[in-house]
Design a protein around this motif. Sequence first.
Motif, mmCIF file in Angstrom:
data_model
loop_
_atom_site.group_PDB
_atom_site.id
_atom_site.type_symbol
_atom_site.label_atom_id
_atom_site.label_comp_id
_atom_site.label_asym_id
_atom_site.label_seq_id
_atom_site.Cartn_x
_atom_site.Cartn_y
_atom_site.Cartn_z
ATOM 1 N N GLY A 54 0.730 -1.231 0.072
ATOM 2 C CA GLY A 54 0.017 -0.048 -0.048
ATOM 3 C C GLY A 54 0.850 1.296 0.019
ATOM 4 O O GLY A 54 0.505 2.290 -0.734
ATOM 5 N N LEU A 57 2.487 1.612 -3.299
ATOM 6 C CA LEU A 57 1.724 2.036 -4.269
ATOM 7 C C LEU A 57 1.397 3.664 -4.219
ATOM 8 O O LEU A 57 1.573 4.026 -5.264
ATOM 9 N N ALA A 58 1.081 4.114 -3.163
ATOM 10 C CA ALA A 58 0.759 5.506 -2.983
ATOM 11 C C ALA A 58 2.086 6.291 -3.470
ATOM 12 O O ALA A 58 1.682 7.305 -4.265
ATOM 13 N N ALA A 187 3.019 -3.344 -6.920
ATOM 14 C CA ALA A 187 2.137 -2.131 -6.391
ATOM 15 C C ALA A 187 2.315 -1.035 -7.578
ATOM 16 O O ALA A 187 1.568 -0.264 -8.070
ATOM 17 N N GLY A 191 -0.603 0.765 -9.716
ATOM 18 C CA GLY A 191 -0.528 1.995 -9.435
ATOM 19 C C GLY A 191 -0.474 2.680 -11.070
ATOM 20 O O GLY A 191 -1.421 3.460 -11.283
ATOM 21 N N ILE A 194 -3.725 1.885 -13.056
ATOM 22 C CA ILE A 194 -4.851 2.821 -12.376
ATOM 23 C C ILE A 194 -4.657 4.239 -13.001
ATOM 24 O O ILE A 194 -5.890 4.634 -13.531
ATOM 25 N N VAL A 209 -7.312 8.025 -5.629
ATOM 26 C CA VAL A 209 -7.125 6.763 -5.846
ATOM 27 C C VAL A 209 -5.994 5.891 -5.099
ATOM 28 O O VAL A 209 -6.104 5.058 -4.128
ATOM 29 N N PRO A 210 -4.797 6.266 -5.499
ATOM 30 C CA PRO A 210 -3.754 5.402 -5.147
ATOM 31 C C PRO A 210 -3.600 5.744 -3.589
ATOM 32 O O PRO A 210 -2.991 5.026 -2.938
ATOM 33 N N ILE A 213 -5.801 3.866 -1.415
ATOM 34 C CA ILE A 213 -5.386 2.756 -1.427
ATOM 35 C C ILE A 213 -4.169 2.418 -0.424
ATOM 36 O O ILE A 213 -4.250 1.317 0.571
ATOM 37 N N VAL A 216 -5.717 2.786 3.239
ATOM 38 C CA VAL A 216 -6.280 1.711 3.797
ATOM 39 C C VAL A 216 -5.349 0.740 4.302
ATOM 40 O O VAL A 216 -5.468 -0.206 5.364
ATOM 41 N N LEU A 217 -4.536 0.204 3.213
ATOM 42 C CA LEU A 217 -3.762 -0.905 3.513
ATOM 43 C C LEU A 217 -2.628 -0.688 4.475
ATOM 44 O O LEU A 217 -2.340 -1.941 5.377
#
Length: 442
Positions: A54, A57-58, A187, A191, A194, A209-210, A213, A216-217
């Motif tokens: 997560g 990814l972000a 990730a 990403g 996305i 969106v990223p 995600i 939360v993760l």
Amino acid sequence: MSALTPPTGPSTGPAEPEPRIGDAVPVAAVDPDAVPGSPQARGFLPLFVLAWFGVTLALGTISGASIPKALAFLDDATKGTNLSIVAAVGGVVIMIITPLFGRLSDRSRSRFGMRRPWMLGGAVVALGGVAILATGDSLAVTILGWSIVQLGFGATNMAVHALLADQIPARIRARVAAAASVSGGLALIVGAQIVAALPNDARWTWFVVPGLIGGVLSTALVFGLRDIVRTVPAPPLRVADILSTYWLNPVRYRDFFWAWACRLLVTMSIVSVSIYLLFFIIDQLGIPKEQASGVQANALIIFTVGNIVMTVLFGWISDRTGRRKPIVLFSSLLSAVGLGVAIISPDVTVFLVGIFIVGAAQGAYVSVDIALMTEVLPSFDEAGKDLGIVSLSYQLPQLLVPIVAVPLLALGGGENYHALYVAAIVFAVLGGLAVLPIRSVR
């Protein structure tokens, strides 16, 4: 009585014997499987890997796909310089806060543990930065938003990395690190896909969106971790202690220094490619900016396929043989080969071959990198602070690469990505050579 104990409360599971962590003890002097934390519940490792996924990814998507795309649409003519400015400022922020947050985390006295408050608080702050990025459309707002995102997810990332020393025994550390690295590679693919799939006229979604995600993760791990709790105050923090947060004596901790230098140089090599990947595709391969995100996503898929295969393979080989250094040297030389192919690529197909080789090389490297760094840490007792210094080795390139890139890209009339990739080759080779002086790790 130790100052650090397992937490109490419903989220931590049954009470465990108190781990005894007193003064800093050299890692080499203790059982290689000893960790200060208590045994974790069965779901801890999956949640750990998901948190790594997560945060990667972000941070990776926002820095490597969302911000470059936004800057390209904002002003195509100045996108390279603007990206260098954003990356450099973000690099300064993350360099300052990560070691400091690591030291403060080591000293945290919360009933929820040493690391969990930093993971949760970091995610909340990061989402505030994401909101700024999503609603602003100028260079100044982008710099502000990205700095806050770095501040928040930097805290979360620091805490997650510290768990490698806190909670994961050395006998499985390379495999766990390999799994985390694989998740990080996935990730980046997810990403990029996305961002490529999101509409070009819905800029805010590229960030929200990223960011969600990642938030939360990473927060999910907070509820699955039996964190260490400090039960007595840490010694007063002096100015000298704060300054030492950013420094370890390279003569006293020689192996740590060389491992740190290795990671710094290897990271500078890959960051030289990753930060400007979208612009290479646009300017060198001639892909329109409206379609370039799709090509970037495909390049990251190719990169990650090679990365995953080699990460799993060499993580297993490293744990079976106990050897780290030969794998680092091999990966650095292979990365130089892949970058050479990318430089001479006449079209997208050959470029993707080069990216595949670079991905395979990076997979071999990351399979042992984190395990190597944790095995040369000066002590367990300040793992957060020491891993904060480790983090500088991959955060400092976020500042150095944009500074180096500006004159390199300006050679020959501008947009000289060939010169930047040659510099990346030099960094990779020097990084491989830096591992050779390390004595305590094979």
